[in-house]
Design a protein around this motif. Sequence first.
Motif, short mmCIF file in Angstrom:
data_model
loop_
_atom_site.label_atom_id
_atom_site.label_comp_id
_atom_site.label_asym_id
_atom_site.label_seq_id
_atom_site.Cartn_x
_atom_site.Cartn_y
_atom_site.Cartn_z
N LYS A 94 0.83 -1.21 0.00
CA LYS A 94 0.00 0.00 0.00
C LYS A 94 0.86 1.25 0.00
O LYS A 94 0.43 2.32 -0.44
N ILE A 95 2.08 1.15 0.54
CA ILE A 95 2.96 2.32 0.61
C ILE A 95 3.55 2.59 -0.76
O ILE A 95 4.10 1.71 -1.42
N ALA A 96 3.43 3.84 -1.21
CA ALA A 96 3.94 4.24 -2.52
C ALA A 96 4.25 5.73 -2.50
O ALA A 96 3.69 6.49 -1.71
N GLY A 97 5.16 6.15 -3.37
CA GLY A 97 5.44 7.57 -3.49
C GLY A 97 6.43 8.10 -2.47
O GLY A 97 6.57 9.32 -2.31
N ALA A 156 -0.12 11.27 4.85
CA ALA A 156 0.04 9.84 5.16
C ALA A 156 -0.88 8.98 4.30
O ALA A 156 -0.50 7.88 3.87
N THR A 157 -2.07 9.47 4.01
CA THR A 157 -3.01 8.73 3.16
C THR A 157 -2.48 8.65 1.73
O THR A 157 -2.54 7.59 1.09
N LEU A 158 -1.94 9.75 1.22
CA LEU A 158 -1.39 9.75 -0.14
C LEU A 158 -0.21 8.80 -0.27
O LEU A 158 0.01 8.20 -1.33
N LEU A 159 0.54 8.63 0.83
CA LEU A 159 1.71 7.74 0.80
C LEU A 159 1.37 6.30 1.14
O LEU A 159 2.21 5.42 1.02
N GLY A 160 0.14 6.05 1.59
CA GLY A 160 -0.28 4.70 1.93
C GLY A 160 0.02 4.29 3.35
O GLY A 160 -0.14 3.13 3.73
N LEU A 161 0.43 5.24 4.18
CA LEU A 161 0.67 4.94 5.60
C LEU A 161 -0.64 4.77 6.35
O LEU A 161 -0.68 4.13 7.41
N THR A 162 -1.70 5.38 5.85
CA THR A 162 -3.05 5.19 6.39
C THR A 162 -4.00 4.91 5.23
O THR A 162 -3.66 5.11 4.06
N ASP A 163 -5.21 4.47 5.57
CA ASP A 163 -6.19 4.12 4.53
C ASP A 163 -7.11 5.26 4.15
O ASP A 163 -7.89 5.12 3.20
N GLY A 164 -7.04 6.36 4.87
CA GLY A 164 -7.91 7.47 4.54
C GLY A 164 -7.96 8.49 5.64
O GLY A 164 -7.38 8.34 6.71
N VAL A 165 -8.68 9.57 5.34
CA VAL A 165 -8.93 10.64 6.31
C VAL A 165 -10.35 10.50 6.80
O VAL A 165 -11.29 10.52 5.99
#
Length: 305
Positions: free
Chosen positions: A202-205, A222-231
């Motif tokens: 899931k982590i990218a960028g 963090a969401t854009l990088l895949g560290l979390t699933d959303g806001v």
Amino acid sequence: MNNLLRYLFLRETSTKLPLVNVVKLEGVIAPSRGVRGPQARRLISLDRVEPWLVQAFMPALKTFRPAAVAISLNSPGGSATQSELIYGRIRALAKKTKTPVYTFAEDVAASGAYWLLLAGDEVYANKTSLVGSIGVINATFGAVEAIKRLGIERRVYTAGKYKDLLDPFRPVRKDEEEQLQDVLADTHDSFKEAVREARGNKIAGVSEAELWSGRIWTGRQATLLGLTDGVARLEDKMREKVGDNVRFVHCSEPLRGGLADALGLSGNWGGFMGRQPDIYSVTSSVSEALLDEVQYRSMMARYGL
């Protein structure tokens, strides 16, 4: 008693409406054995939070079996060992009860708290939450010159070359620094393994070097990088997951105590047992409470909170 009150309050609806058991974890992650009063309330440890987790996943009353468990985190991190233990306990309870887990970052879920955030099947944060800090730190001080100026002679006797490792009152040896760095690197590797296991592809960028650098990101980043699933906010996301008619059951103790607790007296006050606290115990407890407040604010200030 808590289960009885919940049953009386929700007996008409608990069998018809979905329940989400909520556990709030706030404070510094650190061992809490022997710690009392306000100091204990500021710590997240397995000893302290395990009863809440068991109650959330395995309530005594069958009518309170949850559709999901939601864990809210607000912590700058702390002990790697306690983070690993609590993470493992959450995952074990989730597997045993087959209950989905959702974790949510409030102001900050950094360092060891991000490790805890990874215990969720799905991970969320607010847009302005601070998330990440995937690194390990050991902070100390040196007072070599100060002790010389005071005319104090340091006397330390050991059996074992490294028993006085990083003694602040003498110069640091090169081999000591290397040994400590090896320990920090190995602990960092354990943290990395937990991130890879939980987030996978899931982590990218973000480059490996930056990901493991210890830097923090906002919830949106963090969401854009895949560290979390959303806001998302806890209540909104759980209504989306289990239905608008969801009922939330809080399984953790209140984050703030009463006046005696705030003054550091609760651990020593024995009025109900017919005895009064001695002045030394009261003074000592109040002093500890004040020092704890300073330490806690310093830790939170590290992330500008």
